[in-house]
Motif scaffolding. Structure first.
Motif, PDB file in Angstrom:
ATOM      1  N   ALA A   1       1.047  -1.172  -0.051  1.00 57.63           N
ATOM      2  CA  ALA A   1       0.043   0.066   0.277  1.00 57.63           C
ATOM      3  C   ALA A   1       0.792   1.116   0.117  1.00 57.63           C
ATOM      4  O   ALA A   1       1.826   1.612   0.952  1.00 57.63           O
ATOM      5  CB  ALA A   1      -1.066  -0.052   1.038  1.00 57.63           C
ATOM      6  N   HIS A   2       0.687   1.905  -0.988  1.00 60.48           N
ATOM      7  CA  HIS A   2       1.528   3.163  -1.213  1.00 60.48           C
ATOM      8  C   HIS A   2       0.799   4.332  -1.942  1.00 60.48           C
ATOM      9  O   HIS A   2       0.510   4.154  -3.084  1.00 60.48           O
ATOM     10  CB  HIS A   2       2.827   2.886  -2.021  1.00 60.48           C
ATOM     11  CG  HIS A   2       3.961   3.815  -2.348  1.00 60.48           C
ATOM     12  ND1 HIS A   2       4.801   3.587  -3.030  1.00 60.48           N
ATOM     13  CD2 HIS A   2       4.096   4.936  -1.868  1.00 60.48           C
ATOM     14  CE1 HIS A   2       5.608   4.855  -3.224  1.00 60.48           C
ATOM     15  NE2 HIS A   2       4.958   5.716  -2.431  1.00 60.48           N
ATOM     16  N   ASP A   3       0.575   5.342  -1.323  1.00 57.91           N
ATOM     17  CA  ASP A   3       0.008   6.529  -1.610  1.00 57.91           C
ATOM     18  C   ASP A   3      -1.480   6.362  -2.240  1.00 57.91           C
ATOM     19  O   ASP A   3      -1.704   6.911  -3.364  1.00 57.91           O
ATOM     20  CB  ASP A   3       0.868   7.240  -2.885  1.00 57.91           C
ATOM     21  CG  ASP A   3       1.816   7.920  -2.196  1.00 57.91           C
ATOM     22  OD1 ASP A   3       2.332   8.188  -1.034  1.00 57.91           O
ATOM     23  OD2 ASP A   3       2.926   8.002  -3.042  1.00 57.91           O
ATOM     24  N   GLY A   4      -2.147   5.223  -1.617  1.00 54.83           N
ATOM     25  CA  GLY A   4      -3.579   5.021  -1.834  1.00 54.83           C
ATOM     26  C   GLY A   4      -3.693   4.217  -3.128  1.00 54.83           C
ATOM     27  O   GLY A   4      -4.630   3.779  -3.483  1.00 54.83           O
ATOM     28  N   HIS A   5      -2.462   3.546  -3.547  1.00 55.79           N
ATOM     29  CA  HIS A   5      -2.569   2.483  -4.454  1.00 55.79           C
ATOM     30  C   HIS A   5      -2.173   1.070  -3.765  1.00 55.79           C
ATOM     31  O   HIS A   5      -1.191   1.285  -2.561  1.00 55.79           O
ATOM     32  CB  HIS A   5      -1.490   2.705  -5.460  1.00 55.79           C
ATOM     33  CG  HIS A   5      -1.988   3.944  -6.154  1.00 55.79           C
ATOM     34  ND1 HIS A   5      -2.849   4.275  -7.091  1.00 55.79           N
ATOM     35  CD2 HIS A   5      -1.622   5.482  -6.015  1.00 55.79           C
ATOM     36  CE1 HIS A   5      -3.091   5.305  -7.716  1.00 55.79           C
ATOM     37  NE2 HIS A   5      -2.183   6.084  -7.048  1.00 55.79           N
ATOM     38  N   LEU A   6      -2.177   0.135  -4.614  1.00 60.45           N
ATOM     39  CA  LEU A   6      -1.421  -1.144  -4.107  1.00 60.45           C
ATOM     40  C   LEU A   6      -0.681  -1.428  -5.459  1.00 60.45           C
ATOM     41  O   LEU A   6      -1.208  -1.522  -6.573  1.00 60.45           O
ATOM     42  CB  LEU A   6      -2.764  -2.303  -4.011  1.00 60.45           C
ATOM     43  CG  LEU A   6      -3.435  -2.083  -2.705  1.00 60.45           C
ATOM     44  CD1 LEU A   6      -4.596  -2.886  -2.670  1.00 60.45           C
ATOM     45  CD2 LEU A   6      -2.706  -2.204  -1.388  1.00 60.45           C
ATOM     46  N   HIS A   7       0.719  -1.860  -5.005  1.00 58.23           N
ATOM     47  CA  HIS A   7       1.782  -1.807  -5.964  1.00 58.23           C
ATOM     48  C   HIS A   7       2.118  -3.464  -5.659  1.00 58.23           C
ATOM     49  O   HIS A   7       2.378  -4.052  -4.757  1.00 58.23           O
ATOM     50  CB  HIS A   7       2.840  -1.034  -5.803  1.00 58.23           C
ATOM     51  CG  HIS A   7       2.589   0.156  -5.892  1.00 58.23           C
ATOM     52  ND1 HIS A   7       3.383   1.244  -5.488  1.00 58.23           N
ATOM     53  CD2 HIS A   7       1.414   0.880  -6.710  1.00 58.23           C
ATOM     54  CE1 HIS A   7       2.826   2.662  -5.886  1.00 58.23           C
ATOM     55  NE2 HIS A   7       1.662   2.182  -6.541  1.00 58.23           N
ATOM     56  N   ARG A   8       2.811  -4.215  -6.899  1.00 59.88           N
ATOM     57  CA  ARG A   8       3.058  -5.316  -6.792  1.00 59.88           C
ATOM     58  C   ARG A   8       4.554  -5.164  -7.791  1.00 59.88           C
ATOM     59  O   ARG A   8       4.356  -4.734  -8.884  1.00 59.88           O
ATOM     60  CB  ARG A   8       2.319  -6.520  -7.135  1.00 59.88           C
ATOM     61  CG  ARG A   8       2.071  -6.683  -8.682  1.00 59.88           C
ATOM     62  CD  ARG A   8       1.175  -8.166  -8.970  1.00 59.88           C
ATOM     63  NE  ARG A   8       2.081  -9.166  -9.164  1.00 59.88           N
ATOM     64  CZ  ARG A   8       1.838 -10.277  -9.483  1.00 59.88           C
ATOM     65  NH1 ARG A   8       0.612 -10.477  -9.638  1.00 59.88           N
ATOM     66  NH2 ARG A   8       2.452 -11.246  -9.460  1.00 59.88           N
TER      67      ARG A   8
ATOM     68  N   GLU B   1       0.207  -1.487 -10.700  1.00 64.22           N
ATOM     69  CA  GLU B   1      -0.979  -1.431  -9.872  1.00 64.22           C
ATOM     70  C   GLU B   1      -1.744  -2.656  -9.867  1.00 64.22           C
ATOM     71  O   GLU B   1      -1.987  -3.187 -10.815  1.00 64.22           O
ATOM     72  CB  GLU B   1      -1.870  -0.387 -10.657  1.00 64.22           C
ATOM     73  CG  GLU B   1      -1.288   0.940 -10.922  1.00 64.22           C
ATOM     74  CD  GLU B   1      -1.268   1.793  -9.750  1.00 64.22           C
ATOM     75  OE1 GLU B   1      -1.889   1.401  -8.529  1.00 64.22           O
ATOM     76  OE2 GLU B   1      -0.797   2.971  -9.709  1.00 64.22           O
ATOM     77  N   CYS B   2      -2.111  -3.001  -8.673  1.00 66.00           N
ATOM     78  CA  CYS B   2      -2.517  -4.225  -8.350  1.00 66.00           C
ATOM     79  C   CYS B   2      -3.997  -4.115  -7.763  1.00 66.00           C
ATOM     80  O   CYS B   2      -4.563  -3.990  -6.584  1.00 66.00           O
ATOM     81  CB  CYS B   2      -1.937  -5.201  -7.236  1.00 66.00           C
ATOM     82  SG  CYS B   2      -2.226  -6.890  -7.173  1.00 66.00           S
ATOM     83  N   GLU B   3      -5.072  -3.901  -8.695  1.00 66.11           N
ATOM     84  CA  GLU B   3      -6.342  -3.895  -8.390  1.00 66.11           C
ATOM     85  C   GLU B   3      -7.356  -4.793  -8.737  1.00 66.11           C
ATOM     86  O   GLU B   3      -7.172  -5.574  -9.723  1.00 66.11           O
ATOM     87  CB  GLU B   3      -6.878  -2.343  -9.157  1.00 66.11           C
ATOM     88  CG  GLU B   3      -5.918  -1.090  -8.838  1.00 66.11           C
ATOM     89  CD  GLU B   3      -6.283  -0.844  -7.502  1.00 66.11           C
ATOM     90  OE1 GLU B   3      -7.236  -0.943  -6.824  1.00 66.11           O
ATOM     91  OE2 GLU B   3      -5.224  -0.257  -6.809  1.00 66.11           O
ATOM     92  N   PRO B   4      -8.599  -4.896  -8.274  1.00 65.69           N
ATOM     93  CA  PRO B   4      -9.483  -5.916  -8.335  1.00 65.69           C
ATOM     94  C   PRO B   4      -9.938  -5.733  -9.896  1.00 65.69           C
ATOM     95  O   PRO B   4     -10.150  -4.594 -10.252  1.00 65.69           O
ATOM     96  CB  PRO B   4     -10.469  -5.936  -7.340  1.00 65.69           C
ATOM     97  CG  PRO B   4     -10.420  -4.340  -6.981  1.00 65.69           C
ATOM     98  CD  PRO B   4      -8.857  -3.933  -6.930  1.00 65.69           C
ATOM     99  N   ALA B   5     -10.351  -6.740 -10.539  1.00 64.66           N
ATOM    100  CA  ALA B   5     -11.142  -6.621 -11.840  1.00 64.66           C
ATOM    101  C   ALA B   5     -12.611  -6.962 -11.563  1.00 64.66           C
ATOM    102  O   ALA B   5     -12.746  -8.022 -11.027  1.00 64.66           O
ATOM    103  CB  ALA B   5     -10.419  -7.624 -12.546  1.00 64.66           C
TER     104      ALA B   5
ATOM    105  N   HIS C   1      -6.887   3.129   0.339  1.00 67.98           N
ATOM    106  CA  HIS C   1      -6.807   2.484  -0.910  1.00 67.98           C
ATOM    107  C   HIS C   1      -7.817   3.655  -1.805  1.00 67.98           C
ATOM    108  O   HIS C   1      -9.089   3.647  -1.835  1.00 67.98           O
ATOM    109  CB  HIS C   1      -7.490   1.190  -1.089  1.00 67.98           C
ATOM    110  CG  HIS C   1      -7.536   0.621  -2.284  1.00 67.98           C
ATOM    111  ND1 HIS C   1      -8.420  -0.565  -2.743  1.00 67.98           N
ATOM    112  CD2 HIS C   1      -6.757   0.963  -3.636  1.00 67.98           C
ATOM    113  CE1 HIS C   1      -8.323  -0.793  -3.859  1.00 67.98           C
ATOM    114  NE2 HIS C   1      -7.438   0.106  -4.503  1.00 67.98           N
ATOM    115  N   GLY C   2      -7.263   4.661  -2.555  1.00 66.96           N
ATOM    116  CA  GLY C   2      -8.037   5.485  -3.349  1.00 66.96           C
ATOM    117  C   GLY C   2      -8.843   6.272  -2.170  1.00 66.96           C
ATOM    118  O   GLY C   2      -8.265   7.238  -1.513  1.00 66.96           O
ATOM    119  N   ASP C   3      -9.993   6.319  -2.572  1.00 64.30           N
ATOM    120  CA  ASP C   3     -11.125   7.164  -1.855  1.00 64.30           C
ATOM    121  C   ASP C   3     -11.854   6.466  -0.738  1.00 64.30           C
ATOM    122  O   ASP C   3     -12.646   7.043  -0.248  1.00 64.30           O
ATOM    123  CB  ASP C   3     -12.197   7.809  -2.865  1.00 64.30           C
ATOM    124  CG  ASP C   3     -13.043   6.584  -3.499  1.00 64.30           C
ATOM    125  OD1 ASP C   3     -12.756   5.467  -3.148  1.00 64.30           O
ATOM    126  OD2 ASP C   3     -13.967   7.062  -4.114  1.00 64.30           O
TER     127      ASP C   3
END
Length: 99
Positions: free
Chosen positions: A34-41, A49-53, A76-78
């Motif tokens: 978790a970094h600046d409201g994003h999830l990185h891998r 960006e590791c985001e759900p589909a 996570h974002g908003d």
């Protein structure tokens, strides 16, 4: 066929790891950070960006997450995701989504 992914092109030179200061989140066979409201891998020499589909409700999730529920929180974002039993849960209407 390669799995589609979204490269985080503005990540810079920061290397995530056990002592980087960002929350590590287990996600399948890898760790997200978790970094600046994003999830990185990490992926092939860059960060994705590791985001759900799509929309994935967590069925039969009766626990209500909140600031004092005891589960770790990840911005996570908003919204805030809650780490619970190896999943990230996000409130969505009258249910919890499984990120």
């Amino acid at each position: 066929m390669a799995t589609p992914h979204q490269e985080h092109t503005d990540h810079g030179t920061h290397r995530h790891g056990p002592d980087c200061g960002h929350t590590a989140v287990h996600h399948g066979d890898h760790l997200d950070y978790a970094h600046d409201g994003h999830l990185h891998r990490e992926h092939a020499g860059h960060w994705d960006e590791c985001e759900p589909a799509g929309h994935a409700p967590h069925k039969d999730h009766e626990h209500v997450h909140h600031d004092e529920c005891g589960h770790a929180q990840v911005r996570h974002g908003d919204h805030v995701d809650y780490l619970h039993d190896g999943h990230r849960h996000a409130e969505h209407g009258d249910h919890w989504d499984d990120h």
